[in-house]
Design a protein around this motif. Structure first.
Motif, PDB file in Angstrom:
ATOM      1  N   ILE A 104      18.058 -15.065  -5.928  1.00  0.00           N
ATOM      2  CA  ILE A 104      18.404 -15.200  -4.520  1.00  0.00           C
ATOM      3  C   ILE A 104      17.285 -14.697  -3.600  1.00  0.00           C
ATOM      4  O   ILE A 104      16.958 -15.333  -2.585  1.00  0.00           O
ATOM      5  N   TYR A 105      16.686 -13.583  -3.949  1.00  0.00           N
ATOM      6  CA  TYR A 105      15.775 -12.912  -3.015  1.00  0.00           C
ATOM      7  C   TYR A 105      14.296 -13.171  -3.280  1.00  0.00           C
ATOM      8  O   TYR A 105      13.465 -12.915  -2.405  1.00  0.00           O
ATOM      9  N   ILE A 106      13.916 -13.632  -4.467  1.00  0.00           N
ATOM     10  CA  ILE A 106      12.504 -13.906  -4.745  1.00  0.00           C
ATOM     11  C   ILE A 106      12.288 -15.412  -4.651  1.00  0.00           C
ATOM     12  O   ILE A 106      12.874 -16.171  -5.424  1.00  0.00           O
ATOM     13  N   GLY A 114      15.147 -15.120 -13.902  1.00  0.00           N
ATOM     14  CA  GLY A 114      15.891 -13.909 -13.572  1.00  0.00           C
ATOM     15  C   GLY A 114      16.522 -13.276 -14.803  1.00  0.00           C
ATOM     16  O   GLY A 114      16.486 -12.052 -14.969  1.00  0.00           O
ATOM     17  N   TYR A 115      17.101 -14.111 -15.682  1.00  0.00           N
ATOM     18  CA  TYR A 115      17.683 -13.566 -16.910  1.00  0.00           C
ATOM     19  C   TYR A 115      16.606 -12.978 -17.812  1.00  0.00           C
ATOM     20  O   TYR A 115      16.822 -11.964 -18.476  1.00  0.00           O
ATOM     21  N   ASN A 303       7.756  -4.877  -2.656  1.00  0.00           N
ATOM     22  CA  ASN A 303       9.126  -4.990  -2.130  1.00  0.00           C
ATOM     23  C   ASN A 303      10.077  -5.575  -3.172  1.00  0.00           C
ATOM     24  O   ASN A 303      11.198  -5.071  -3.354  1.00  0.00           O
ATOM     25  N   TYR A 304       9.645  -6.631  -3.854  1.00  0.00           N
ATOM     26  CA  TYR A 304      10.495  -7.226  -4.886  1.00  0.00           C
ATOM     27  C   TYR A 304      10.742  -6.227  -6.022  1.00  0.00           C
ATOM     28  O   TYR A 304      11.869  -6.107  -6.530  1.00  0.00           O
ATOM     29  N   PRO A 377       5.672 -19.626 -15.429  1.00  0.00           N
ATOM     30  CA  PRO A 377       6.104 -19.337 -14.055  1.00  0.00           C
ATOM     31  C   PRO A 377       6.487 -17.871 -13.849  1.00  0.00           C
ATOM     32  O   PRO A 377       7.340 -17.326 -14.542  1.00  0.00           O
ATOM     33  N   GLY A 378       5.816 -17.241 -12.875  1.00  0.00           N
ATOM     34  CA  GLY A 378       6.173 -15.881 -12.476  1.00  0.00           C
ATOM     35  C   GLY A 378       5.780 -14.800 -13.442  1.00  0.00           C
ATOM     36  O   GLY A 378       6.234 -13.659 -13.301  1.00  0.00           O
ATOM     37  N   ARG A 379       4.905 -15.088 -14.420  1.00  0.00           N
ATOM     38  CA  ARG A 379       4.560 -14.073 -15.428  1.00  0.00           C
ATOM     39  C   ARG A 379       3.953 -12.830 -14.792  1.00  0.00           C
ATOM     40  O   ARG A 379       4.322 -11.699 -15.142  1.00  0.00           O
TER      41      ARG A 379
END
Length: 541
Positions: A104-106, A114-115, A303-304, A377-379
């Protein structure tokens, strides 16, 4: 700089910082992470990259094995319900909440990512928990639950991690299939751990009284259990833990008293060095992680990371109170079987969720590229968030945990110390009974019999004096303390004689070491008894 030089320097730093941590009275893993973090930013130093293979293969098996070996199996079985709720239920709960919050927030963060992040940061670390909790005077129930949780939850999180990673790599994820495989992997891992434990007992019996070989076998056992499990594509973590738990209650089948003393000493040094090296390496990772933070600015990433850290801490606090009290409300059997924990104890349990090396290794093990050649992705962000979660939970919670324990007045149960004293008394009484039943009719010389019997009677009198003082709420007899102090002084005299002979080259080296060990063991026993007595006195006051 050669890797051997780096490792040697880090080991030396670990030893030095442990002494400093003792001086400033904080847990040494906390200080080592901070020092490693500061060293990593020194200009001109070569980067130190922690390989996930090194963590999973070199560090993790012996650290988990040692933690499983030290835990109280009887206590673990007694508290298996709260351990299971934390090791399985809390990991699933935290992973799910983190997954949705991150999604939701990133921006651009998928639910599968997320999992994956939740699986990485959800399990408190067995090494971190045992290291930070060591030396704190808290009830044994709390330490048993924490250590038991930390041993089992790694397996839960790593299995979730596998399926989260598979979902990202293949864009497919079957919840029902994953659940069945989760159960199957867990059962197979436990079965393998038990089988290896059974084999190791037979190997120790073949080795017999060879102290060197017995110690070597204990060092090889966790690696064997881990490697076999991983090659069979089941949980090496759960296999190692099971092997350790199985063997820890069968030490009488593994060691003689000589080999047990030697093995314990070797393992104490090995675990100290591995622990210290792991935590200082954690601190050294941040500069390289920040340098690879592509697609996000540092303030955004911070922040994240702080948001996810807060979520992870709150998830644990939200879970532990219903987990402790709701089953008691629903089950009369639980109320009879388990003592009701106080809210202060539950608060300490909730605040003690320190993350550590398993989380960082899991994040580092993420592949750089997808099968189609595109970047994972996002590593980089996952790595950064994982480090900040480790730092916040280990340093902030670790530093404030002693203050929380003191503020809530959570103390070690005095009955545990009394039980140990009663056990010592019963052992001495049983020895006297055996002497009177088997050696009172001239089977040995009267002088020998009287000497041995007097030694045990003195020990019984000491313990009886202590127990009477506890029951009557009085200070222990001065005679008891004088007897212990006098014996320690005499050991010092004997040691001085031994050293004098050694310096004069009048004593063989092997004889010197054997006699020195005897004096050390007796001094350690007397010091432990005196320490227990002091603890009992401080507990009553």
């Amino acid at each position: 700089m050669h890797p051997i030089e780096i490792v040697t320097g880090l080991l030396g730093l670990t030893t030095l910082m442990t002494v400093v941590a003792r001086w400033v009275q904080i847990s040494y893993p906390i200080l080592l992470v901070i020092v490693g973090l500061l060293i990593g930013w020194i200009p001109g130093l070569p980067p130190v990259i922690l390989s996930p293979d090194a963590v999973f293969l070199i560090f993790l098996p012996p650290l988990l094995y040692a933690a499983a070996w030290q835990i109280d199996n009887v206590e673990l079985k007694l508290y298996s319900r709260p351990v299971s709720l934390l090791a399985v239920g809390l990991v699933l709960f935290t992973s799910t909440v983190v997954a949705f919050v991150a999604h939701i927030y990133i921006p651009g963060f998928s639910l599968a990512q997320g999992y994956l992040l939740g699986a990485i940061i959800s399990p408190p670390d067995a090494v971190a928990a045992s290291s930070v909790m060591r030396g704190l005077t808290i009830p044994k129930r709390i330490t048993t639950v924490l250590e038991g949780e930390s041993l089992v939850n790694d397996a839960t999180s790593l299995i979730i991690y596998r399926y989260g990673l598979a979902a990202i790599l293949t864009n497919q994820f079957g919840l029902w299939e994953a659940s069945l495989q989760f159960v199957g992997i867990a059962l197979a891992s436990v079965a393998l751990g038990l089988a290896i434990g059974w084999i190791i007992i037979r190997v120790h019996k073949i080795v017999g009284q060879d102290r060197i070989s017995s110690t070597a076998i204990t060092l090889l056992t966790p690696y064997s259990s881990y490697l076999i499990a991983e090659n069979l594509h089941i949980s090496g973590v759960l296999s190692v833990v099971t092997t350790g738990l199985f063997l820890s209650v069968r030490t009488d089948q593994l060691f003689t008293h000589q080999s047990r003393l030697q093995t314990n000493s070797v393992w104490e040094v090995v675990i100290f060095l591995l622990n210290g090296l792991v935590f200082v390496l954690i601190g050294l990772q941040l500069p390289s992680i920040v340098a690879d933070l592509n697609g996000y600015t540092l303030p955004e990433a911070v922040n994240y990371a702080l948001l996810i850290s807060l979520v992870a801490i709150l998830c644990r606090l939200i879970w532990v109170f219903p987990g402790a009290y709701v089953p008691r409300w629903l089950s009369k059997g639980i109320r009879k079987r388990e003592e009701r924990p106080t809210w202060q104890q539950i608060a300490v349990l909730g605040w003690a969720g320190m993350r550590g090396v398993v989380s960082l290794a899991s994040a580092l093990a993420l592949p750089n590229l997808l099968p189609n050649g595109t970047p994972f992705p996002g590593r980089d962000l996952i790595l950064f968030i994982t480090f900040i979660v480790i730092f916040c939970t280990l340093v902030i919670q670790g530093l404030t945990l002693p203050l929380l324990i003191e503020g809530l007045k959570v103390k070690e149960d005095i009955d545990e110390k009394r039980e140990e004293l009663r056990l010592r008394r019963n052992m001495a009484l049983e020895a006297i009974t055996y002497l009177e039943a088997n050696h009172s009719a001239g089977s040995v010389h009267d002088d020998v019999l009287n000497y041995v019997k007097n030694a045990y009677e003195l020990r019984i009198n000491e313990l009886n004096g202590t127990l009477r003082a506890q029951n009557q709420h009085e200070r222990p007899a001065e005679l008891y303390q004088q007897a212990v102090q006098l014996q320690l002084e005499l050991i010092t005299v004997e040691r001085d004689v031994l050293i004098g002979l050694r310096k004069g080259s009048l004593l063989d080296g092997e004889i010197f070491r054997n006699l020195e060990q005897e004096l050390d063991l007796e001094a350690a026993r007397l010091s432990l008894v005196r320490q227990m007595e002091d603890s009992l006195e401080s507990g009553k006051t």
